[in-house]
Design a protein around this motif. Structure first.
Motif, PDB file in Angstrom:
ATOM      1  N   ASP A   8       0.828  -1.162   0.000  1.00  0.00           N
ATOM      2  CA  ASP A   8      -0.014   0.091  -0.036  1.00  0.00           C
ATOM      3  C   ASP A   8       0.909   1.266  -0.007  1.00  0.00           C
ATOM      4  O   ASP A   8       0.544   2.324  -0.684  1.00  0.00           O
ATOM      5  CB  ASP A   8      -0.992  -0.076   1.196  1.00  0.00           C
ATOM      6  CG  ASP A   8      -2.017  -0.984   1.266  1.00  0.00           C
ATOM      7  OD1 ASP A   8      -2.190  -1.823   0.454  1.00  0.00           O
ATOM      8  OD2 ASP A   8      -2.524  -1.070   2.587  1.00  0.00           O
ATOM      9  N   GLU A   9       2.018   1.004   0.868  1.00  0.00           N
ATOM     10  CA  GLU A   9       2.816   2.551   0.968  1.00  0.00           C
ATOM     11  C   GLU A   9       3.546   2.591  -0.162  1.00  0.00           C
ATOM     12  O   GLU A   9       3.723   3.771  -0.770  1.00  0.00           O
ATOM     13  CB  GLU A   9       3.842   2.104   1.969  1.00  0.00           C
ATOM     14  CG  GLU A   9       4.784   3.245   2.590  1.00  0.00           C
ATOM     15  CD  GLU A   9       3.921   4.523   2.997  1.00  0.00           C
ATOM     16  OE1 GLU A   9       4.141   5.584   2.944  1.00  0.00           O
ATOM     17  OE2 GLU A   9       2.957   4.280   3.790  1.00  0.00           O
ATOM     18  N   ALA A  10       3.984   1.388  -1.035  1.00  0.00           N
ATOM     19  CA  ALA A  10       4.694   1.756  -2.286  1.00  0.00           C
ATOM     20  C   ALA A  10       3.531   2.452  -3.280  1.00  0.00           C
ATOM     21  O   ALA A  10       4.143   3.437  -4.326  1.00  0.00           O
ATOM     22  CB  ALA A  10       5.146   0.468  -2.663  1.00  0.00           C
ATOM     23  N   ILE A  11       2.649   2.033  -3.363  1.00  0.00           N
ATOM     24  CA  ILE A  11       1.302   2.472  -4.238  1.00  0.00           C
ATOM     25  C   ILE A  11       1.218   3.925  -3.855  1.00  0.00           C
ATOM     26  O   ILE A  11       0.973   4.916  -4.790  1.00  0.00           O
ATOM     27  CB  ILE A  11       0.279   1.840  -4.295  1.00  0.00           C
ATOM     28  CG1 ILE A  11       0.584   0.365  -4.839  1.00  0.00           C
ATOM     29  CG2 ILE A  11      -0.794   2.481  -5.074  1.00  0.00           C
ATOM     30  CD1 ILE A  11      -0.680  -0.680  -4.719  1.00  0.00           C
ATOM     31  N   LEU A  12       1.036   4.429  -2.704  1.00  0.00           N
ATOM     32  CA  LEU A  12       1.061   5.702  -1.957  1.00  0.00           C
ATOM     33  C   LEU A  12       2.117   6.624  -2.515  1.00  0.00           C
ATOM     34  O   LEU A  12       1.947   7.987  -2.964  1.00  0.00           O
ATOM     35  CB  LEU A  12       0.957   5.795  -0.751  1.00  0.00           C
ATOM     36  CG  LEU A  12       0.828   7.170  -0.191  1.00  0.00           C
ATOM     37  CD1 LEU A  12      -0.554   7.991  -0.632  1.00  0.00           C
ATOM     38  CD2 LEU A  12       0.802   7.129   1.661  1.00  0.00           C
ATOM     39  N   THR A  13       3.158   6.165  -2.693  1.00  0.00           N
ATOM     40  CA  THR A  13       4.443   7.000  -2.851  1.00  0.00           C
ATOM     41  C   THR A  13       4.552   7.252  -4.486  1.00  0.00           C
ATOM     42  O   THR A  13       4.507   8.475  -4.973  1.00  0.00           O
ATOM     43  CB  THR A  13       5.949   6.075  -2.635  1.00  0.00           C
ATOM     44  OG1 THR A  13       5.800   5.799  -1.195  1.00  0.00           O
ATOM     45  CG2 THR A  13       7.016   6.757  -3.255  1.00  0.00           C
ATOM     46  N   LEU A  14       4.001   6.055  -5.296  1.00  0.00           N
ATOM     47  CA  LEU A  14       3.685   6.502  -6.809  1.00  0.00           C
ATOM     48  C   LEU A  14       2.588   7.497  -6.869  1.00  0.00           C
ATOM     49  O   LEU A  14       2.498   8.302  -7.765  1.00  0.00           O
ATOM     50  CB  LEU A  14       3.582   5.222  -7.312  1.00  0.00           C
ATOM     51  CG  LEU A  14       4.803   4.394  -7.608  1.00  0.00           C
ATOM     52  CD1 LEU A  14       4.304   2.904  -7.849  1.00  0.00           C
ATOM     53  CD2 LEU A  14       6.011   4.963  -8.349  1.00  0.00           C
ATOM     54  N   ALA A  15       1.381   7.304  -6.123  1.00  0.00           N
ATOM     55  CA  ALA A  15       0.301   8.100  -6.277  1.00  0.00           C
ATOM     56  C   ALA A  15       0.280   9.531  -6.020  1.00  0.00           C
ATOM     57  O   ALA A  15      -0.385  10.309  -6.461  1.00  0.00           O
ATOM     58  CB  ALA A  15      -1.085   7.316  -5.796  1.00  0.00           C
ATOM     59  N   LEU A  16       1.145   9.816  -4.982  1.00  0.00           N
ATOM     60  CA  LEU A  16       1.121  11.150  -4.487  1.00  0.00           C
ATOM     61  C   LEU A  16       1.103  12.139  -5.470  1.00  0.00           C
ATOM     62  O   LEU A  16       0.500  13.108  -5.539  1.00  0.00           O
ATOM     63  CB  LEU A  16       1.774  11.316  -3.132  1.00  0.00           C
ATOM     64  CG  LEU A  16       1.284  10.763  -1.775  1.00  0.00           C
ATOM     65  CD1 LEU A  16       2.512  10.628  -0.584  1.00  0.00           C
ATOM     66  CD2 LEU A  16       0.080  11.676  -1.325  1.00  0.00           C
ATOM     67  N   PRO A  17       2.285  12.216  -5.991  1.00  0.00           N
ATOM     68  CA  PRO A  17       2.698  13.330  -7.030  1.00  0.00           C
ATOM     69  C   PRO A  17       1.704  13.331  -8.160  1.00  0.00           C
ATOM     70  O   PRO A  17       1.264  14.255  -8.658  1.00  0.00           O
ATOM     71  CB  PRO A  17       4.110  12.939  -7.583  1.00  0.00           C
ATOM     72  CG  PRO A  17       4.578  11.644  -6.780  1.00  0.00           C
ATOM     73  CD  PRO A  17       3.442  11.201  -6.289  1.00  0.00           C
TER      74      PRO A  17
END
Length: 180
Positions: A8-17
């Protein structure tokens, strides 16, 4: 609280920007298992709204990036939605924004013999969620880091606030939808 797992955290890192470029905030990400995994992303625009077109725009923007970076093993389905009226509260700002509304909190530890609390949000201060609990004289201060899950409780007041934020008449039958 926006994520639960390293994936989930890896996807969040990609999705935030991507979300920030669209003037959106990621509220929560969950990868659900099944025959085909589901990547659930809850988001909203910075003004607190999120309609179907906004969901589609974020979904299209994230689809290519997720295909390219491949943070999910195997086949998956991407699902982008608004947080809804009885939304999860995942960031400190959410607790301040929804002050005065009823919420349910679940902690990652026992406090006075319980993990679940329900009451009226009284804001956020010094790293703690302030909540007025039934039958308590003083406002409780619960450290944000102790909260495992939190969400608004659907009440008449919340429905009225949601309708008012969307410009709907308060007597409207339109009782569900995007958050203010």
């Amino acid at each position: 609280m926006r994520t639960r797992t390293a994936q989930d955290e890896a996807i969040l890192t990609l999705a935030l920007p991507v979300a920030e470029a669209l003037d959106m905030e990621i509220v929560r990400i969950r990868v659900k298992s099944g025959k085909v995994q589901t990547v659930q992303i809850m988001a909203e625009k910075l003004d607190g709204t999120m309609n179907v077109e906004d969901c589609a725009k974020l979904s299209r923007s994230l689809s290519d990036l997720l295909e390219e970076t491949d943070p999910i093993a195997g086949e998956y389905h991407l699902e982008v939605s608004s947080p809804g009226i009885d939304r999860p509260l995942t960031l400190p700002a959410h607790f301040a924004r929804w002050e005065g509304f009823k919420a349910k909190l679940e902690l990652d530890r026992l406090v006075e013999g319980q993990k679940r609390f329900s009451g009226q949000l009284a804001g956020f201060e010094d790293g703690s969620v302030l909540i007025d609990l039934p039958n308590e004289d003083e406002t409780a201060m619960i450290p944000f880091d102790w909260i495992a899950d939190a969400k608004l409780v659907l009440t008449d007041e919340l429905i009225k606030a949601d309708l008012a934020a969307r410009g709907a008449p308060s007597g409207s039958d339109e009782a569900s939808g995007d958050t203010p």
